[in-house]
Each structure stands twice: as structure tokens, then as C-alpha cells.
Design an enzyme around this catalytic site. Structure first.
Site, short mmCIF file in Angstrom:
data_model
loop_
_atom_site.label_atom_id
_atom_site.label_comp_id
_atom_site.label_asym_id
_atom_site.label_seq_id
_atom_site.Cartn_x
_atom_site.Cartn_y
_atom_site.Cartn_z
N SER A 1 0.81 -1.21 0.00
CA SER A 1 0.00 0.00 0.00
C SER A 1 0.84 1.27 0.00
CB SER A 1 -0.91 -0.02 1.24
OG SER A 1 -2.09 0.65 0.99
N CYS B 1 2.69 6.66 -7.12
CA CYS B 1 2.57 7.90 -7.88
C CYS B 1 3.32 9.05 -7.21
CB CYS B 1 1.10 8.28 -8.07
SG CYS B 1 0.12 6.91 -8.69
P1 FAD Z 1 1.08 -2.15 -8.31
O1 FAD Z 1 0.46 -1.03 -7.59
O2 FAD Z 1 2.39 -1.90 -8.96
O3 FAD Z 1 1.23 -3.37 -7.32
C1 FAD Z 1 1.71 -4.62 -7.73
C2 FAD Z 1 2.45 -5.25 -6.57
O4 FAD Z 1 2.55 -6.65 -6.83
C3 FAD Z 1 3.89 -4.75 -6.45
O5 FAD Z 1 4.12 -4.21 -5.16
C4 FAD Z 1 4.73 -5.98 -6.72
O6 FAD Z 1 5.89 -6.04 -5.89
C5 FAD Z 1 3.79 -7.11 -6.38
N1 FAD Z 1 4.08 -8.36 -7.09
C6 FAD Z 1 4.38 -8.52 -8.39
N2 FAD Z 1 4.53 -9.82 -8.70
C7 FAD Z 1 4.35 -10.50 -7.56
C8 FAD Z 1 4.40 -11.87 -7.22
N3 FAD Z 1 4.67 -12.79 -8.15
N4 FAD Z 1 4.18 -12.23 -5.94
C9 FAD Z 1 3.90 -11.28 -5.00
N5 FAD Z 1 3.84 -9.97 -5.26
C10 FAD Z 1 4.06 -9.58 -6.52
N6 FAD Z 1 -0.78 6.24 -12.25
C11 FAD Z 1 -1.61 7.28 -12.31
O7 FAD Z 1 -2.79 7.10 -12.64
N7 FAD Z 1 -1.18 8.55 -12.01
C12 FAD Z 1 0.10 8.80 -11.64
O8 FAD Z 1 0.46 9.95 -11.36
C13 FAD Z 1 1.00 7.72 -11.59
N8 FAD Z 1 2.29 7.93 -11.26
C14 FAD Z 1 3.13 6.85 -11.17
C15 FAD Z 1 4.46 7.08 -10.81
C16 FAD Z 1 5.32 6.01 -10.69
C17 FAD Z 1 6.75 6.27 -10.33
C18 FAD Z 1 4.86 4.69 -10.91
C19 FAD Z 1 5.80 3.52 -10.76
C20 FAD Z 1 3.55 4.46 -11.29
C21 FAD Z 1 2.67 5.54 -11.42
N9 FAD Z 1 1.35 5.35 -11.81
C22 FAD Z 1 0.51 6.41 -11.90
C23 FAD Z 1 0.85 4.01 -12.16
C24 FAD Z 1 0.15 3.36 -10.99
O9 FAD Z 1 0.96 3.42 -9.86
C25 FAD Z 1 -0.16 1.92 -11.35
O10 FAD Z 1 -0.99 1.93 -12.48
C26 FAD Z 1 -0.86 1.17 -10.25
O11 FAD Z 1 -0.10 1.17 -9.08
C27 FAD Z 1 -1.11 -0.27 -10.70
O12 FAD Z 1 -1.66 -0.99 -9.68
P2 FAD Z 1 -1.42 -2.56 -9.58
O13 FAD Z 1 -2.11 -3.02 -8.37
O14 FAD Z 1 -1.77 -3.21 -10.86
O15 FAD Z 1 0.15 -2.72 -9.44
#
Ligand code: FAD
Length: 563
Positions: free
Chosen positions: A38, A42
Site C-alpha cells: 500500500s 505515484c
Molecule cells: P502495483 O500497484 O504496482 O502493485 C503490484 C504489486 O505486486 C507490487 O508491489 C509488486 O511487488 C507485487 N508483485 C508482483 N509480482 C508479484 C508476485 N509474483 N508475488 C507477489 N507480489 C508480486 N498512475 C496514475 O494514474 N497517475 C500517476 O500519477 C501515476 N504515477 C506513477 C508514478 C510512478 C513512479 C509509478 C511507478 C507508477 C505511477 N502510476 C501512476 C501508475 C500506478 O501506480 C499503477 O498503475 C498502479 O499502481 C497499478 O496498480 P497494480 O495493483 O496493478 O500494481
């Protein structure tokens, strides 16, 4: 009921928290391979840039706070390395130990990982990505120690945020983008403003060129570009895109499209009792359109919630809509925002579309501080469906693009925008807001009240039509299309005969500065019986299009007066 969630950030934690709120008795286990859950991905660039000073602000929750508040069993440093959809288990590796965990329902939210292009030397310790809290801490440490110069590879959203952050910390920054322009999802003519904003920040921009090699020596890395240029870097920020982190799940049989897990409108994968969401998925396409990954935080968080609904409420759960890719970024004093499809996507989907360009002000021009915005809207020329909108400007762009995003989600047509009751007082907007104006123009197009031509059509139209410049003589003299006839819009009625002679049976293609005076001219000329079209966006758009390299060889001329 045991719900196992893989990935403990946006989608995963939203799913886990919502599941707890819906079912107090469920056992909910969150498996996260990194040390944090968590966290605010961003916010990472703003920590590097120093605007967020306290690193603990990036950690929204901890495993302990989640156990206390939501009774979640959150296991960090625990990576899922395999799954078995028949036995309904996942295999996890944690501190060197491997074990299996059974699930009733499985939520896959592993997000994305940085793409590492095949550039020799990319394994240098000075090359860093910006995806995790540890990445941000490491980058900040470099910045705080001795880094003086940085090269950012990739000028997408994160690359631009990283570039601004590093510049904010006083580094000399170069941005290198392989695509022809920075912020590739933005239309090229709008991206010129973003490039200018980067240049105003003192950032060196190299677009349309790739890095071919990184040579490291003891003191510095040397980033070699394909034209032979060498850029020295104490730090190379790698932001050349992301790809879904789906390897163990694809291997276990989850149906994927280009590495993204395909999900239906409830987040269900091809495997029973397995849901997925966020950066790792693409929605199963409807109407034969191409499935797309939308790696953005809003859709990820909302999908997590609706996945929990699907698990616990079944058919009563609301469907997850296809994300619109609504996004915004700050670059210096400019904001760039977009929603829906751009030309490239529409062309790939084989859609017919009309494009309008507008340059309205964010609030009444008579009120101090009025700033011009540059908007592009694509819509269906048959039924008026709004397909996409983009904007760049100093103020008010995020608000307008949010309205377009809402309109698209609500199924409004371009004409419906005329009727939107938006807030208005002089410091905030105009009685006819920019969004209303887009609606009026779109409605005029649909109804045939105006017929548009586009700056990109200039080479063809210069061959076959009379180009009529309806601006003032001074504006014309400051730069005009070669061979264009200048008749200010106020003189058109009395000079109809002259126009007729000049046209000599050819169609007339009229433009002014932004499309307003040329619209008045178009109406007068149509009433006089001419085949006439009005250039959307006028000279402001034409200059953007020329600056974007979309009209190679065309140069405006100064001085000559054909009026
Ligand atoms: P994440 O939030 O990335 O979470 C996935 C998690 O799964 C990670 O912590 C990873 O370690 C874990 N994981 C992966 N594989 C495994 C596994 N096999 N076993 C256990 N755990 C695993 N979006 C916006 O809309 N606006 C913004 O301003 C913006 N800024 C951003 C800035 C940065 C630097 C970054 C990196 C991203 C940004 N984003 C932004 C994109 C946004 O953060 C992502 O779209 C969003 O977090 C995706 O959510 P998610 O749950 O799919 O993946």
C-alpha cells in the site's frame, strides 16, 4: 472462504480491503514480494524531487495497520512463483523457503515491471528504475550525494516526472525519447508544448532518437545515442515503459494477450475462481477492438474494489468498465491531460473520426490571468460519440479533460456538451465554457453548419484550392501560408467578387488564427454559393502541426500581402 491476493498495492490492497468490508468472516491473505504494501507509487517522483520531504508519507499503510484495521493477513517479502489452478494453490517463496497456500478465490494483482530494452551496459549500477519505494530511496540517495548530471531514457509520464524531479534537485538533465515526440500518447501537435515546457525548465530534450549503448567507467556513465552523441550521466533513469508482471500466471495457464492477463468485465480470468486487475491485465475486447493495458492508478484501485464485489456478491456486482486511459502530468508550468483514444488508437481500431482543435481560455479573458488552453477532441462524425480528448495549458486543462472523461463514461455525444451546466464566474471559467464550445463546434460539424479542413491537409489543399486567410493584415504579414489570399473577415461581404475571381472555380479553404473568424467567413462564403471549408484550430494549430514535423517542407512566409 479464503481469499488470496497476489500483490499488495493498488489493485490488490483495494480488493483485500473491500473484501473485508463485505465479509467479516473471510480469511484474507495478501502476498507481496516487496518489503512494503500500500505505498504511493505515484508519489515516488515527487519524493525524488524533494517536494515530498518525508519518506514515511509514501507508506500509506503497513502490514500491522492493515491487521489492526481490517484483520488482513499481509505477508511481505513473499513472492508467488507458481500457481496450480486445479489444486487451487499458489507456491510462494519467502526468505529462501518455499511453501504452498490454498485458496478458494485468487486475486492476481502483480502490476507491471520496467521494460529493459536490449541496450548494452544497462546493468550499470548508475542505471535506475523508479517503480518501488526502494528505487526512489536509491535515486534520492544518488541525488543527495554527488550526482550532477542525469539522463532519462523514455519520455512517457514517469520519465517526464523523473526528469522534472531531477532538474528540481539541480541536476543537468537530458531526456531521450525514441518515439518522434515526448509523451507519445499525446497528439504530436500538443506534444510540442510539452517539449517547450521541458526546454523552459532547462532540460535537454532528444526526441526521435534512441540510446544504443551505455559505457561505464569509474566516475561516470556515457550514454551513446544512435547519431553518435554521447551524454555523460551520474545517473540514468530508465523509464522506457512497463510490461505486465505475469510470468508465473501465464505459465499456469491464465490466458494472456501480449503478456497481459485477459479479464472479463468482472475481472475474471480464463481460470475458474481466479480474478485479475490493474497493470497486469487487458480487458477482453468487445466489438473486435484491440485489448489494451492501461497502467494507471485510478482504474487499478477501482478494479480491485469491483473484483472483491464479484467474488463476494457474484452477479450483483457492478461491471468494471473499460478504462478510458484518463491521465494527467505536470511539466513545468504546463499541464498535459488526455482521456479516451488518440489518432493512433483510432486508426488501429479502424474507426472513422472527426477531429476538432480549440484554443479557448481557462476563464473570462477580461479577468486578469487568462491563460490559453489547447484542446483536441475526436468524435464519431456519424453519431457524435466522443472518442477522445486531450489538452495542454497552464491552467484549467485537468478540469476540462475530467469533464470529457465523465462525458465519455456517461455516453454523452459531442452535441450534448452544449447543454452541460458548468460552474462559471469570471475567475473560474466563461459563460460558454471551453467544453460547451467544443460541443457547439461539434454540433455544427454534425449538422453541416460548418465543414472542416485540417492543417495536415495543407499540401493537398494548396494544390487544388484557394487558401483564404481571414485574419487582419498585420497578422497575415507576421506569417502566412505561401500563396494565401488575405481578406480580413470583416471585408468578405464587400469583396465577394474579388474572391470569386481569385478562386476561379476552385474550392475555398479558409483559416484565421483559431477558427472563429474563419467560421464567420465560411458562413458568408457558403451563403454566396462557394464550396468552402474552415480550418479547425486555425493558424495556432497550423504552427503546432508544423513544429511537430507533420508538414515537412512547408514554411510560413512573412510580409508579402495579397490582401
Ligand atoms: P502495483 O500497484 O504496482 O502493485 C503490484 C504489486 O505486486 C507490487 O508491489 C509488486 O511487488 C507485487 N508483485 C508482483 N509480482 C508479484 C508476485 N509474483 N508475488 C507477489 N507480489 C508480486 N498512475 C496514475 O494514474 N497517475 C500517476 O500519477 C501515476 N504515477 C506513477 C508514478 C510512478 C513512479 C509509478 C511507478 C507508477 C505511477 N502510476 C501512476 C501508475 C500506478 O501506480 C499503477 O498503475 C498502479 O499502481 C497499478 O496498480 P497494480 O495493483 O496493478 O500494481
Amino acid at each position: 472462504m479464503r481469499i488470496v491476493v497476489v500483490g499488495g498495492v493498488a489493485t490488490g490492497m483495494s480488493a483485500a480491503a473491500r473484501a473485508r468490508r463485505l465479509d467479516e468472516s473471510a480469511e484474507i491473505i495478501v502476498l507481496e514480494k516487496g518489503p512494503y504494501v500500500s505505498f504511493a507509487n505515484c508519489g515516488l517522483p515527487y519524493y525524488v524531487g524533494g517536494e515530498i520531504e518525508d519518506r514515511t508519507k509514501l507508506l500509506v499503510q503497513t502490514p500491522e495497520s492493515l491487521r489492526e484495521a481490517l484483520n488482513l493477513d499481509v505477508r511481505v517479502d513473499t513472492e508467488v512463483v507458481a500457481m496450480d489452478a486445479v489444486a487451487k494453490t499458489v507456491t510462494v517463496r519467502s526468505v529462501g523457503e518455499t511453501s504452498t497456500i490454498r485458496y478458494d478465490s485468487l486475486v492476481l494483482a502483480p502490476g507491471a515491471e520496467a521494460v529493459r530494452p536490449p541496450i548494452p551496459g544497462l546493468d550499470s549500477p548508475r542505471v535506475m528504475t523508479l517503480r518501488s519505494v526502494d528505487d526512489a530511496l536509491a535515486m534520492k540517495e544518488f541525488v543527495d550525494s554527488s550526482a550532477k548530471q542525469a539522463v532519462v531514457l523514455g519520455a512517457g509520464f514517469i520519465g517526464l516526472e523523473a526528469a522534472e524531479a531531477l532538474r528540481h534537485q539541480g541536476l543537468d538533465v537530458s531526456v531521450v525519447e525514441l518515439a518522434p515526440h515526448v509523451l507519445p500518447p499525446l497528439e504530436p501537435e500538443l506534444a510540442t508544448y510539452v517539449k517547450d515546457a521541458l526546454l523552459s525548465l532547462g532540460i535537454d530534450v532528444r526526441d526521435g532518437i534512441g540510446a544504443t549503448e551505455i559505457r561505464s567507467d569509474q566516475h561516470v556513465d556515457r550514454v551513446v545515442l544512435s547519431d553518435g552523441t554521447v551524454l555523460d550521466a551520474d545517473l540514468v533513469a530508465l523509464s522506457t515503459g512497463v510490461r505486465p508482471a505475469t510470468a508465473p500466471f501465464e505459465a499456469a495457464g491464465v490466458e494472456c494477450f501480449r503478456g497481459a492477463m485477459l479479464v472479463d468485465s468482472h475481472g475474471r480470468t480464463s481460470l475458474e475462481d481466479v480474478w485479475a486487475g490493474g497493470d497486469a491485465v487487458a480487458m477482453r475486447p468487445k466489438n473486435g477492438l484491440i485489448p489494451r493495458v492501461v497502467p494507471l492508478a485510478g482504474p487499478a484501485n477501482r478494479a480491485g474494489r469491483l473484483i472483491a464485489d464479484s467474488i463476494l456478491l457474484g452477479e450483483r456486482a457492478r461491471e468494471i468498465p473499460v478504462p478510458l486511459s484518463t491521465a494527467v502530468v505536470r511539466v513545468g508550468d504546463q499541464t498535459a491531460a488526455l482521456t479516451g483514444a488518440n489518432r493512433q488508437m483510432l486508426d488501429a481500431d479502424g474507426r472513422e473520426y472527426e477531429t476538432i482543435n480549440l484554443h479557448p481560455f481557462q476563464h473570462a479573458t477580461y479577468f486578469p490571468g487568462a491563460k490559453q488552453m489547447h484542446l483536441i477532441v475526436h468524435f464519431d462524425p456519424e453519431n457524435g460519440e466522443i472518442l477522445g480528448a486531450q489538452g495542454v495549458g497552464e491552467e484549467g486543462v485537468d478540469k476540462r479533460i475530467d469533464v470529457f472523461a465523465t462525458a465519455i463514461r456517461g455516453g454523452l455525444t459531442i452535441s450534448d456538451l452544449v447543454d452541460l451546466d458548468l460552474t462559471y464566474a469570471p475567475p473560474y471559467g466563461s459563460a460558454k465554457d471551453a467544453v460547451n464550445m467544443a460541443g457547439m463546434l461539434g454540433e455544427n460539424v454534425l449538422g453541416g453548419v460548418t465543414r472542416l479542413w485540417h492543417a495536415e491537409d495543407l499540401p493537398t489543399e494548396m494544390e487544388r484550392a484557394l487558401i483564404l486567410d481571414a485574419r487582419s493584415r498585420t497578422e497575415y504579414a507576421s506569417g502566412h501560408v505561401p500563396g494565401a489570399l488575405n481578406i480580413p473577415h470583416t471585408e468578405i461581404r464587400e469583396r465577394i467578387d474579388e474572391i470569386s475571381q481569385e478562386a476561379a472555380g476552385r474550392p475555398i479553404r479558409v483559416h484565421c488564427a483559431s477558427g472563429v473568424r474563419s467560421y464567420l467567413s465560411e458562413r458568408m462564403l457558403r451563403a454566396a454559393g462557394f464550396d468552402v471549408k474552415n480550418m479547425t484550430g486555425g493558424m495556432i494549430t497550423m504552427k503546432q502541426v508544423i513544429a511537430a514535423g507533420m508538414l515537412p517542407g512547408l514554411e510560413l512566409v512573412e510580409g508579402e500581402d495579397r490582401g
